[in-house]
Design a protein around this motif. Structure first.
Motif, PDB file in Angstrom:
ATOM      1  N   ASP A   1      -0.043  23.871 -35.029  1.00  0.00           N
ATOM      2  CA  ASP A   1       0.464  22.620 -35.575  1.00  0.00           C
ATOM      3  C   ASP A   1       1.851  22.841 -36.156  1.00  0.00           C
ATOM      4  OD1 ASP A   1       0.786  20.390 -37.734  1.00  0.00           O
ATOM      5  OD2 ASP A   1      -0.923  19.762 -36.515  1.00  0.00           O
ATOM      6  N   VAL A   2       2.800  21.982 -35.775  1.00  0.00           N
ATOM      7  CA  VAL A   2       4.179  22.183 -36.221  1.00  0.00           C
ATOM      8  C   VAL A   2       4.299  22.085 -37.738  1.00  0.00           C
ATOM      9  CG1 VAL A   2       5.152  21.410 -34.038  1.00  0.00           C
ATOM     10  CG2 VAL A   2       4.748  19.734 -35.866  1.00  0.00           C
ATOM     11  N   GLY A   3       3.332  21.425 -38.376  1.00  0.00           N
ATOM     12  CA  GLY A   3       3.355  21.338 -39.831  1.00  0.00           C
ATOM     13  C   GLY A   3       3.265  22.696 -40.497  1.00  0.00           C
ATOM     14  N   ALA A   4       2.650  23.673 -39.809  1.00  0.00           N
ATOM     15  CA  ALA A   4       2.548  25.015 -40.366  1.00  0.00           C
ATOM     16  C   ALA A   4       3.918  25.678 -40.454  1.00  0.00           C
ATOM     17  CB  ALA A   4       1.605  25.865 -39.521  1.00  0.00           C
ATOM     18  N   LEU A   5       4.819  25.357 -39.540  1.00  0.00           N
ATOM     19  CA  LEU A   5       6.170  25.909 -39.586  1.00  0.00           C
ATOM     20  C   LEU A   5       6.943  25.353 -40.773  1.00  0.00           C
ATOM     21  CD1 LEU A   5       7.045  25.700 -35.783  1.00  0.00           C
ATOM     22  CD2 LEU A   5       6.668  27.793 -37.088  1.00  0.00           C
ATOM     23  N   SER A   6       6.990  24.022 -40.868  1.00  0.00           N
ATOM     24  CA  SER A   6       7.776  23.400 -41.931  1.00  0.00           C
ATOM     25  C   SER A   6       7.182  23.655 -43.306  1.00  0.00           C
ATOM     26  CB  SER A   6       7.914  21.891 -41.683  1.00  0.00           C
ATOM     27  OG  SER A   6       6.652  21.283 -41.565  1.00  0.00           O
ATOM     28  N   ALA A   7       5.875  23.981 -43.368  1.00  0.00           N
ATOM     29  CA  ALA A   7       5.222  24.290 -44.647  1.00  0.00           C
ATOM     30  C   ALA A   7       5.409  25.744 -45.065  1.00  0.00           C
ATOM     31  CB  ALA A   7       3.740  23.965 -44.571  1.00  0.00           C
ATOM     32  N   GLY A   8       6.070  26.539 -44.236  1.00  0.00           N
ATOM     33  CA  GLY A   8       6.326  27.931 -44.578  1.00  0.00           C
ATOM     34  C   GLY A   8       5.186  28.873 -44.279  1.00  0.00           C
ATOM     35  N   ARG A   9       4.187  28.423 -43.522  1.00  0.00           N
ATOM     36  CA  ARG A   9       3.040  29.290 -43.228  1.00  0.00           C
ATOM     37  C   ARG A   9       3.401  30.432 -42.272  1.00  0.00           C
ATOM     38  NH1 ARG A   9      -2.006  27.172 -44.598  1.00  0.00           N
ATOM     39  NH2 ARG A   9      -1.710  25.622 -46.242  1.00  0.00           N
ATOM     40  N   LEU A  10       4.510  30.306 -41.560  1.00  0.00           N
ATOM     41  CA  LEU A  10       4.966  31.363 -40.651  1.00  0.00           C
ATOM     42  C   LEU A  10       6.228  32.030 -41.174  1.00  0.00           C
ATOM     43  CD1 LEU A  10       3.269  31.855 -38.049  1.00  0.00           C
ATOM     44  CD2 LEU A  10       3.076  29.486 -38.854  1.00  0.00           C
ATOM     45  N   GLY A  11       6.431  31.989 -42.508  1.00  0.00           N
ATOM     46  CA  GLY A  11       7.580  32.625 -43.119  1.00  0.00           C
ATOM     47  C   GLY A  11       8.680  31.628 -43.462  1.00  0.00           C
ATOM     48  N   LYS A  12       9.453  31.983 -44.455  1.00  0.00           N
ATOM     49  CA  LYS A  12      10.510  31.088 -44.937  1.00  0.00           C
ATOM     50  C   LYS A  12      11.591  30.847 -43.886  1.00  0.00           C
ATOM     51  CE  LYS A  12       9.978  32.202 -49.847  1.00  0.00           C
ATOM     52  NZ  LYS A  12      10.650  32.753 -51.055  1.00  0.00           N
ATOM     53  N   ALA A  13      11.856  31.850 -43.058  1.00  0.00           N
ATOM     54  CA  ALA A  13      12.940  31.728 -42.086  1.00  0.00           C
ATOM     55  C   ALA A  13      12.644  30.678 -41.023  1.00  0.00           C
ATOM     56  CB  ALA A  13      13.201  33.075 -41.428  1.00  0.00           C
ATOM     57  N   ALA A  14      11.350  30.404 -40.786  1.00  0.00           N
ATOM     58  CA  ALA A  14      10.967  29.458 -39.733  1.00  0.00           C
ATOM     59  C   ALA A  14      10.818  28.030 -40.238  1.00  0.00           C
ATOM     60  CB  ALA A  14       9.669  29.909 -39.076  1.00  0.00           C
ATOM     61  N   VAL A  15      11.031  27.810 -41.528  1.00  0.00           N
ATOM     62  CA  VAL A  15      10.823  26.481 -42.109  1.00  0.00           C
ATOM     63  C   VAL A  15      11.709  25.438 -41.451  1.00  0.00           C
ATOM     64  CG1 VAL A  15      11.186  25.126 -44.209  1.00  0.00           C
ATOM     65  CG2 VAL A  15       9.929  27.272 -44.323  1.00  0.00           C
ATOM     66  N   ARG A  16      12.925  25.827 -41.097  1.00  0.00           N
ATOM     67  CA  ARG A  16      13.871  24.857 -40.542  1.00  0.00           C
ATOM     68  C   ARG A  16      13.604  24.523 -39.070  1.00  0.00           C
ATOM     69  NH1 ARG A  16      18.115  27.071 -37.508  1.00  0.00           N
ATOM     70  NH2 ARG A  16      18.163  29.370 -37.430  1.00  0.00           N
ATOM     71  N   ALA A  17      12.588  25.135 -38.482  1.00  0.00           N
ATOM     72  CA  ALA A  17      12.343  24.941 -37.054  1.00  0.00           C
ATOM     73  C   ALA A  17      11.988  23.502 -36.708  1.00  0.00           C
ATOM     74  CB  ALA A  17      11.236  25.880 -36.573  1.00  0.00           C
ATOM     75  N   THR A  18      11.215  22.843 -37.577  1.00  0.00           N
ATOM     76  CA  THR A  18      10.773  21.475 -37.309  1.00  0.00           C
ATOM     77  C   THR A  18      10.832  20.659 -38.592  1.00  0.00           C
ATOM     78  OG1 THR A  18       8.442  21.983 -37.777  1.00  0.00           O
ATOM     79  CG2 THR A  18       9.185  22.238 -35.497  1.00  0.00           C
ATOM     80  N   PRO A  19      10.970  19.339 -38.483  1.00  0.00           N
ATOM     81  CA  PRO A  19      10.942  18.497 -39.678  1.00  0.00           C
ATOM     82  C   PRO A  19       9.572  18.533 -40.351  1.00  0.00           C
ATOM     83  CG  PRO A  19      11.842  17.311 -37.790  1.00  0.00           C
ATOM     84  CD  PRO A  19      11.234  18.573 -37.261  1.00  0.00           C
ATOM     85  N   VAL A  20       9.565  18.281 -41.635  1.00  0.00           N
ATOM     86  CA  VAL A  20       8.317  18.205 -42.388  1.00  0.00           C
ATOM     87  C   VAL A  20       7.512  16.998 -41.918  1.00  0.00           C
ATOM     88  CG1 VAL A  20       7.321  17.843 -44.680  1.00  0.00           C
ATOM     89  CG2 VAL A  20       9.288  19.367 -44.397  1.00  0.00           C
ATOM     90  N   VAL A  21       6.199  17.179 -41.774  1.00  0.00           N
ATOM     91  CA  VAL A  21       5.303  16.067 -41.461  1.00  0.00           C
ATOM     92  C   VAL A  21       4.662  15.613 -42.765  1.00  0.00           C
ATOM     93  CG1 VAL A  21       3.281  15.298 -40.179  1.00  0.00           C
ATOM     94  CG2 VAL A  21       4.836  16.992 -39.162  1.00  0.00           C
ATOM     95  N   PRO A  22       5.048  14.444 -43.301  1.00  0.00           N
ATOM     96  CA  PRO A  22       4.462  13.990 -44.575  1.00  0.00           C
ATOM     97  C   PRO A  22       2.950  13.813 -44.450  1.00  0.00           C
ATOM     98  CG  PRO A  22       6.345  12.629 -43.923  1.00  0.00           C
ATOM     99  CD  PRO A  22       5.995  13.479 -42.749  1.00  0.00           C
ATOM    100  N   GLU A  23       2.260  14.010 -45.531  1.00  0.00           N
ATOM    101  CA  GLU A  23       0.804  13.834 -45.511  1.00  0.00           C
ATOM    102  C   GLU A  23       0.430  12.433 -45.053  1.00  0.00           C
ATOM    103  OE1 GLU A  23      -3.031  14.264 -48.548  1.00  0.00           O
ATOM    104  OE2 GLU A  23      -1.147  15.297 -48.982  1.00  0.00           O
ATOM    105  N   THR A  24       1.245  11.448 -45.410  1.00  0.00           N
ATOM    106  CA  THR A  24       0.956  10.071 -45.017  1.00  0.00           C
ATOM    107  C   THR A  24       1.130   9.845 -43.517  1.00  0.00           C
ATOM    108  OG1 THR A  24       3.239   9.489 -45.566  1.00  0.00           O
ATOM    109  CG2 THR A  24       1.563   9.109 -47.263  1.00  0.00           C
ATOM    110  N   ALA A  25       1.801  10.763 -42.814  1.00  0.00           N
ATOM    111  CA  ALA A  25       2.018  10.614 -41.374  1.00  0.00           C
ATOM    112  C   ALA A  25       0.990  11.375 -40.549  1.00  0.00           C
ATOM    113  CB  ALA A  25       3.418  11.090 -41.005  1.00  0.00           C
ATOM    114  N   ARG A  26       0.059  12.050 -41.216  1.00  0.00           N
ATOM    115  CA  ARG A  26      -0.932  12.829 -40.479  1.00  0.00           C
ATOM    116  C   ARG A  26      -1.874  11.937 -39.679  1.00  0.00           C
ATOM    117  NH1 ARG A  26      -2.851  16.938 -45.334  1.00  0.00           N
ATOM    118  NH2 ARG A  26      -1.132  18.445 -45.171  1.00  0.00           N
ATOM    119  N   SER A  27      -2.352  12.501 -38.582  1.00  0.00           N
ATOM    120  CA  SER A  27      -3.333  11.796 -37.764  1.00  0.00           C
ATOM    121  C   SER A  27      -4.724  11.917 -38.386  1.00  0.00           C
ATOM    122  CB  SER A  27      -3.335  12.387 -36.355  1.00  0.00           C
ATOM    123  OG  SER A  27      -3.738  13.747 -36.407  1.00  0.00           O
ATOM    124  N   LEU A  28      -5.698  11.404 -37.670  1.00  0.00           N
ATOM    125  CA  LEU A  28      -7.083  11.464 -38.127  1.00  0.00           C
ATOM    126  C   LEU A  28      -7.608  12.893 -38.192  1.00  0.00           C
ATOM    127  CD1 LEU A  28      -8.564   8.590 -35.930  1.00  0.00           C
ATOM    128  CD2 LEU A  28      -8.298   8.532 -38.426  1.00  0.00           C
TER     129      LEU A  28
END
Length: 515
Positions: A282-309
Motif C-alpha cells: 500500500d502506497v500509504g506505507a511509503l508516505s507514512a515512513g514505514r519504509l524509512g524516512k528517505a522514501a516518504v517523498r515517493a508518494t503523496p500522503v493518503v488522508p485517513e478520510t480518503a481510505r477505502s473500505l
C-alpha cells in the motif's frame, strides 16, 4: 539489462506479475515477502483443519492472465484450473425476494422480469448496453494503460470514449446513474454494490463504476483449490523464468542514495543492493515512513478520510440449512444509504450491513450434506490503527449480520472454534499503514481516476504496483498494475522515457466491439 537487479518488495499478485514480466525480459529479479508464503491479500485461513479463502474470492477478467502466460510462452489453462460459473451471484433481501444474476444476460433479463416486472427487464438490457460501452471506452485508455492525465484524457479516450462518458454525466455518482436505469430500489442496491469492489460508496463513486457489470458478464470463474492456487501458479512461473523469491523476508527500509532507489534493508539488518525497486504494498506505507524516512517523498500522503473500505469477516466451517447457497451470495437490508453513512461519515460498523457469503464448496448446483467452508464479510471503516473496534462492537455487528441472513432463510450454526474473525485491526497488522483499508484510496468523485498514483514514484528507480496504484484494486487490476510497473521500468531503461504513454497489449474490448 541482465546486470540490472530489481528487488520487488511484496509477493502479492502485482509483485509476482511484475517479477514475471521483468524476469522474462532478462533482468535479475529478487522478490521479498514478509509472510511465510506468497499471495498477499490472496490468503487462506485454516478453520477446523480446512483452508478457507479469506481474501479475494471472485475471479474475473481471465484475459489478463491468459495474456501474461502467453507472453511467457505458456498456457494459463495448464497452470490454473478454472470452472465457469453460470450463476454470477444469488441476492436476497430481508424484506423479501431473491434474484439470481447469470453469465447469460438473457437469463438475467428473464429473472429480473419475474422479480421486478417487464419494464425493469427492459431497463436492465439498456443498462447492460451502457455498461458495455463504458467498459469498451475505458479498457484500453485506462485499465491497460498508464494513468491518464487530465489534460490528455480526451486524446486517450478518443471521440467515441468521450461521447460515452459524457452521456453518463461527468459529475454523476453511480447511485444517481442507476436511478436513471432502475425504478426498483432493490436493483439499485444490487448494481450499486459494484462500487464496493473498489472499496467505495455507490453514493460517491463515479458512474463509470457500472463497468463492473460488464466485467462480470464477461465471465466469473471458480478456481480449483482456492484463489491461493493463482498465487502459487504465478510463483512457479516467476521462478521458472529465473526470479528468486524469498519469504519471511521483511523489508525494513528502502535504500535511497544519490537521489535514487538502490536496494532495501531487511528487518534482520541484511542489505540487498539493487538498481531498481518495485514496491508492491500500500502506497500509504511509503508516505507514512514505514519504509524509512528517505522514501516518504515517493508518494503523496493518503488522508485517513480518503481510505477505502475495510471489512469485518468470519471464516467459518459449519453446516447450513434453509437457503440454497451458490458460490457467491449477497444479503441486503432495507436501508442501503445508512450502511455507507455509518462507515464513511461516522466511522462506525454499519447498523444495517450488507453481507457477502462465499460458499467455497459449492458451484452452480452443488448440494452439501455436512459442514462447508464459508467466508462471510461486511464492509467496515478503515480505522484499525486509530480507533479499533472492541469486542462488543464486533459482537453486535455479528448479531445483526447473522440475524439478516436468518431473516433471508439462511441458518448457520458455527461452533466458535470453527469460526475465525478478522477485523480492520487485524487487516492493519497484515497490511501496515492502511488502517485495514483493503483497496487503497477510495474511488470517490470524478477526480479519483487522477488521484491514484501511477507506476512511477517521485523517487527515481522506485516503481509502484498493487491495488493502491493505478489502475486500482481487485485481482486482475492488481495484476495489470504489475505489468504496467514492469513495462514502465523497462521503458525507462530503454531510454524511451517513463513519461510516455504505455499500453499493455490484449484485452477484451475488441471482442465487445465486434459483438
Amino acid at each position: 539489462m541482465p546486470d540490472h537487479h530489481v528487488v520487488v518488495v511484496g509477493a502479492g499478485i502485482a509483485g509476482l506479475v511484475s517479477a514475471i514480466d521483468l524476469a522474462r525480459q532478462g533482468l535479475k529479479v529478487t522478490v521479498l515477502e514478509r509472510a511465510a508464503v506468497p499471495g498477499g491479500k490472496l490468503r487462506q485461513v485454516m478453520v477446523d483443519g480446512a483452508p478457507i479463502d479469506s481474501g479475494p474470492t471472485v475471479f474475473t477478467m481471465r484475459w489478463v492472465f491468459d495474456a501474461l502466460f502467453a507472453d511467457a510462452g505458456l498456457d494459463f489453462d495448464q497452470a490454473v484450473r478454472l470452472a465457469p460459473l453460470s450463476v454470477l451471484a444469488r441476492h436476497a433481501w430481508g424484506a423479501g425476494g431473491r434474484l439470481d444474476l447469470f453469465a447469460d444476460a438473457q437469463r438475467s433479463q428473464d429473472a429480473i422480469g419475474v422479480f421486478s416486472g417487464p419494464a425493469e427487464a427492459r431497463r436492465f438490457t439498456q443498462f447492460c448496453e451502457q455498461a458495455r460501452r463504458v467498459y469498451a471506452a475505458l479498457e484500453g485508455p485506462y485499465i491497460r494503460s498508464t494513468r491518464p492525465h487530465m489534460l490528455g484524457i480526451s486524446r486517450d479516450l478518443g471521440l467515441g470514449g468521450v461521447a460515452t462518458l459524457t452521456g453518463l454525466g461527468p459529475f454523476r455518482d453511480l447511485w444517481r446513474a442507476l436511478a436513471k436505469h432502475f425504478h426498483d430500489p432493490r436493483l439499485q442496491q444490487l448494481f450499486g454494490r459494484y462500487a464496493t469492489y473498489c472499496g467505495s460508496s455507490p453514493f460517491e463513486a463515479p458512474a463509470t463504476m457500472m463497468l463492473v457489470a460488464q466485467v462480470e458478464m464477461q465471465g466469473v470463474w471458480a478456481v480449483e483449490g482456492g484463489m491461493i492456487e493463482l498465487a502459487r501458479a504465478l510463483t512457479v512461473l516467476a521462478q521458472k523464468l529465473g526470479a528468486t523469491i524469498r519469504c519471511n523476508a521483511h523489508c525494513e527500509s528502502i535504500i535511497i542514495e544519490g537521489g535514487r532507489a538502490r536496494g532495501v534493508v531487511l528487518s534482520n539488518g541484511e542489505r540487498i543492493d539493487a538498481d531498481s525497486v518495485v514496491f508492491n504494498g500500500d502506497v500509504g506505507a511509503l508516505s507514512a515512513g514505514r519504509l524509512g524516512k528517505a522514501a516518504v517523498r515517493a508518494t503523496p500522503v493518503v488522508p485517513e478520510t480518503a481510505r477505502s473500505l475495510s471489512a469485518l469477516t468470519w471464516s467459518i466451517r459449519a453446516r447450513t440449512r434453509g437457503f440454497a447457497l451458490t458460490r457467491h451470495n449477497v444479503f441486503f437490508d432495507d436501508d442501503y444509504a445508512s450502511e455507507f453513512s455509518d462507515i464513511f461519515r461516522h466511522g462506525r460498523l454499519p447498523a444495517k450491513p450488507t453481507i457477502y457469503v462465499c460458499a467455497q464448496d459449492r458451484d452452480d448446483a452443488t448440494e452439501l450434506d455436512g459442514p462447508e467452508r464459508l467466508l462471510c464479510l461486511v464492509n467496515a471503516p478503515a480505522r484499525g490503527d486509530s480507533a479499533p473496534f472492541d469486542a462488543a462492537d464486533i459482537a453486535s455487528c455479528k448479531r445483526q449480520a447473522f440475524g439478516l441472513m436468518q431473516a433471508c432463510g439462511l441458518e448457520i450454526d458455527p461452533h466458535e472454534r470453527h469460526c475465525v474473525t478478522t477485523s480492520p485491526s487485524d487487516f492493519e497488522r497484515l497490511f501496515p499503514a492502511t488502517g485495514g483499508a483493503l483497496y487503497g484510496r477510495a474511488s470517490h468523485g470524478w477526480m479519483s481516476a487522477f488521484e491514484r498514483p501511477d507506476s512511477g514514484s517521485a523517487v527515481p528507480g522506485l516503481w509502484l504496483a498493487g491495488g493502491s496504484a493505478h489502475p486500482g484494486p481487485g485481482v486482475p487490476m492488481a495484476a495489470m498494475s504489475g505489468r504496467l510497473a514492469a513495462a514502465t521500468l523497462i521503458a525507462d531503461l530503454s531510454s524511451k522515457g517513463r513519461r510516455s504513454k504505455i499500453t499493455i497489449p490484449g484485452g477484451a474490448s475488441s471482442n465487445l466491439d465486434a459483438a
